[in-house]
Design an enzyme around this catalytic site. Structure first.
Site, PDB file in Angstrom:
ATOM      1  N   HIS A  69       0.851  -1.010  -0.087  1.00  0.00           N
ATOM      2  CA  HIS A  69       0.430   0.289   0.003  1.00  0.00           C
ATOM      3  C   HIS A  69       1.573   1.252  -0.145  1.00  0.00           C
ATOM      4  O   HIS A  69       2.091   1.422   0.838  1.00  0.00           O
ATOM      5  CB  HIS A  69      -0.654  -0.033   1.355  1.00  0.00           C
ATOM      6  CG  HIS A  69      -1.816  -1.339   1.121  1.00  0.00           C
ATOM      7  ND1 HIS A  69      -2.143  -1.959   2.230  1.00  0.00           N
ATOM      8  CD2 HIS A  69      -3.001  -1.181   0.540  1.00  0.00           C
ATOM      9  CE1 HIS A  69      -3.217  -2.593   1.786  1.00  0.00           C
ATOM     10  NE2 HIS A  69      -3.190  -2.963   1.026  1.00  0.00           N
ATOM     11  N   GLU A  72       1.847   3.840   2.843  1.00  0.00           N
ATOM     12  CA  GLU A  72       2.352   2.972   4.212  1.00  0.00           C
ATOM     13  C   GLU A  72       3.900   3.797   4.121  1.00  0.00           C
ATOM     14  O   GLU A  72       4.385   2.562   4.204  1.00  0.00           O
ATOM     15  CB  GLU A  72       1.789   1.910   4.231  1.00  0.00           C
ATOM     16  CG  GLU A  72       0.135   1.905   3.706  1.00  0.00           C
ATOM     17  CD  GLU A  72      -0.781   0.344   4.521  1.00  0.00           C
ATOM     18  OE1 GLU A  72       0.414  -0.565   4.175  1.00  0.00           O
ATOM     19  OE2 GLU A  72      -1.551   0.050   4.072  1.00  0.00           O
ATOM     20  N   HIS A 166       3.346  -2.955   6.798  1.00  0.00           N
ATOM     21  CA  HIS A 166       2.687  -2.166   6.599  1.00  0.00           C
ATOM     22  C   HIS A 166       2.217  -1.322   7.898  1.00  0.00           C
ATOM     23  O   HIS A 166       2.681  -1.113   8.881  1.00  0.00           O
ATOM     24  CB  HIS A 166       0.920  -2.955   6.092  1.00  0.00           C
ATOM     25  CG  HIS A 166       0.555  -3.799   5.353  1.00  0.00           C
ATOM     26  ND1 HIS A 166      -0.146  -3.275   4.422  1.00  0.00           N
ATOM     27  CD2 HIS A 166       1.678  -4.453   4.465  1.00  0.00           C
ATOM     28  CE1 HIS A 166      -0.092  -3.996   3.485  1.00  0.00           C
ATOM     29  NE2 HIS A 166       1.129  -5.610   3.075  1.00  0.00           N
ATOM     30  N   GLU A 230       2.081  -4.856  11.225  1.00  0.00           N
ATOM     31  CA  GLU A 230       1.544  -3.682  11.382  1.00  0.00           C
ATOM     32  C   GLU A 230       2.196  -1.907  12.234  1.00  0.00           C
ATOM     33  O   GLU A 230       2.349  -2.541  13.167  1.00  0.00           O
ATOM     34  CB  GLU A 230       0.281  -3.120  11.427  1.00  0.00           C
ATOM     35  CG  GLU A 230      -1.138  -4.040  10.828  1.00  0.00           C
ATOM     36  CD  GLU A 230      -1.223  -3.141   9.467  1.00  0.00           C
ATOM     37  OE1 GLU A 230      -1.168  -2.281   8.822  1.00  0.00           O
ATOM     38  OE2 GLU A 230      -2.225  -3.897   8.383  1.00  0.00           O
TER      39      GLU A 230
HETATM   40  O1  LIG Z   1      -5.499  -0.031   8.800  1.00  0.00           O
HETATM   41  C1  LIG Z   1      -6.513  -0.777   8.203  1.00  0.00           C
HETATM   42  O2  LIG Z   1      -7.549  -0.842   7.840  1.00  0.00           O
HETATM   43  C2  LIG Z   1      -5.648  -1.362   7.229  1.00  0.00           C
HETATM   44  C3  LIG Z   1      -4.347  -1.901   6.878  1.00  0.00           C
HETATM   45  C4  LIG Z   1      -3.310  -3.176   6.003  1.00  0.00           C
HETATM   46  O3  LIG Z   1      -3.113  -2.092   5.094  1.00  0.00           O
HETATM   47  N1  LIG Z   1      -3.400  -4.612   6.936  1.00  0.00           N
HETATM   48  C5  LIG Z   1      -3.120  -5.313   5.671  1.00  0.00           C
HETATM   49  C6  LIG Z   1      -3.437  -6.596   6.648  1.00  0.00           C
HETATM   50  C7  LIG Z   1      -3.584  -7.811   5.878  1.00  0.00           C
HETATM   51  C8  LIG Z   1      -3.344  -8.926   6.388  1.00  0.00           C
HETATM   52  O4  LIG Z   1      -4.607  -9.507   6.717  1.00  0.00           O
HETATM   53  O5  LIG Z   1      -3.173  -9.708   6.485  1.00  0.00           O
HETATM   54  C9  LIG Z   1      -4.440  -5.177   4.368  1.00  0.00           C
HETATM   55  O6  LIG Z   1      -5.310  -4.551   4.590  1.00  0.00           O
HETATM   56  O7  LIG Z   1      -4.196  -5.477   3.287  1.00  0.00           O
HETATM   57 ZN   LIG Z   2      -1.397  -2.071   4.507  1.00  0.00          ZN
END
Ligand SMILES: O=C(O)CCC(=O)N[C@@H](CCC(=O)O)C(=O)O
Ligand SMILES: [Zn+2]
Length: 351
Positions: A69, A72, A166, A230
């Site tokens: 993303h 980030e 991320h 994260e």
């Molecule tokens: O804060 C958020 O809403 C999204 C942050 C982010 O990009 N998280 C990833 C997590 C991926 C996973 O579930 O392993 C995403 O949503 O792609």
């Molecule tokens: Zn992300």
């Protein structure tokens, strides 16, 4: 701007600045390779994709990805600093490492993605009959291929790992946390939790189902120890307090520059572990949350409290303390708009 490979290599060797080179070449960069004076071989596979192979034998094959993303930025800055230190020979590698800046154009526009969320396109979801391709679909396929190729060239018995870095859109009660992809019943590894703890990440969510994320892909297809990590909240370049990620950077440096790393002894009380309780997808245009944008990840709800409304469907907390993760009402129809989690304990499925 586009470069002939000879020109960009001279600039890259002098500056170590692979991030700027990537940002100046949003969609492609010619393949090339060179060897540092310390013997490490450097291969630029394409824009945002650079591999380092140390001169000495290694026992780990490590993928460090960021900018899946584009907005980030803290993880991008960490990886940028590591790449630059390797190229400028301020650090000597002991392990093979593949760095990936996932979505260069989305970095440049400062957005999560350009046309489509890259982290919903892995594990083959980039190619679906009846759905037109786009640059993010092409990139997801390329990233799968480059990771496959990287792992396939590792020594037999080498440990495979992938940390997909991320930052969260919202603030989080637990500032840093990791998502452990679904392992299909295989045990979770305490040694990996110790690595995360050393990074300053003591909170881990255990997924309960397959996903289309990059970390699930490398875990499921390549058997890598793989996590989405994260690191705080989304901020623009220059606005991150990098001191908050010092432990992460130090731990990554040790991982790639040492033959082996000793982490402390596992102690369950050092961690906050959560199991995913459910995933709520957005199915209607009319999707909303009853809480404000500044309500943080890991906020718990009382049983019966409203969590989300999707058209005519009202989702209420089913268990006391059901906590919200990644609420996002703006996702495309059919995609995950919210995860909920509940605390879990270390049990016999941890080795
Ligand atoms: O804060 C958020 O809403 C999204 C942050 C982010 O990009 N998280 C990833 C997590 C991926 C996973 O579930 O392993 C995403 O949503 O792609
Ligand atoms: Zn992300």
């Amino acid at each position: 701007m586009s470069y002939s490979s000879a020109t960009y290599l001279d600039a890259l060797k002098a500056s170590g600045d692979f991030l700027s080179l990537t940002r100046e070449n949003e969609f492609s960069l010619p393949y090339s390779s060179f060897t540092l004076t310390n013997g490490t071989n450097v291969t630029v596979h394409d824009t945002g994709i650079i591999e380092f192979q140390p001169a000495t034998a290694s026992n780990k094959d490590i993928v460090l990805s960021s900018a899946i993303h584009g907005n980030e930025t803290a993880p991008i800055e960490i990886c940028d600093q590591l790449i630059s230190a390797i190229i400028k020979e301020e650090m000597t590698l002991k392990q093979r490492v593949l760095f990936i800046f996932g979505n260069p154009k989305s970095i440049n526009i400062g957005k999560r993605f350009v046309e489509e969320n890259l982290n919903r396109l892995f594990n083959g979801h980039h190619t679906q009959e009846g759905i037109a391709s786009n640059p993010e679909r092409v990139r997801a396929k390329q990233l799968e291929d480059v990771v496959s190729d990287f792992f396939s060239r590792g020594s037999e018995g080498s440990a495979r790992c992938h940390y997909d870095l991320h930052t969260a859109i919202r603030g989080s009660k637990n500032e840093k946390f990791a998502v452990y992809p679904y392992l299909h019943g295989k045990p979770w590894k305490k040694s990996q939790l110790q690595f995360l703890l050393s990074c300053g990440v003591n909170t881990v969510l255990m997924m309960k189902s397959a996903a289309t994320t990059f970390s699930y892909y490398s875990s499921f297809v390549h058997g890598a120890d793989s996590f989405t990590v994260e690191l705080g909240q989304v901020k623009a370049f220059g606005e991150n307090d990098m001191s908050r990620f010092a432990k992460t950077k130090e731990t990554l440096i040790a991982l790639i520059s040492q033959e082996s790393v000793e982490y402390g002894e596992f102690n369950a009380s050092d961690f906050e572990l959560f199991s995913v309780y459910r995933t709520i997808n957005r199915t209607c245009e009319d999707f909303s949350f009853p809480f404000a944008d500044d309500v943080e990840n890991f906020t718990g709800f009382a049983k019966g409290e409203l969590l989300a409304t999707d058209g005519q469907t009202r989702y209420v907390a089913e268990v006391e303390g059901e906590a919200i993760i990644f609420p996002n009402a703006d996702v495309a129809l059919g995609q995950r708009a919210l995860l909920t989690v509940i605390p879990m304990q270390v049990d016999s499925n941890f080795i």
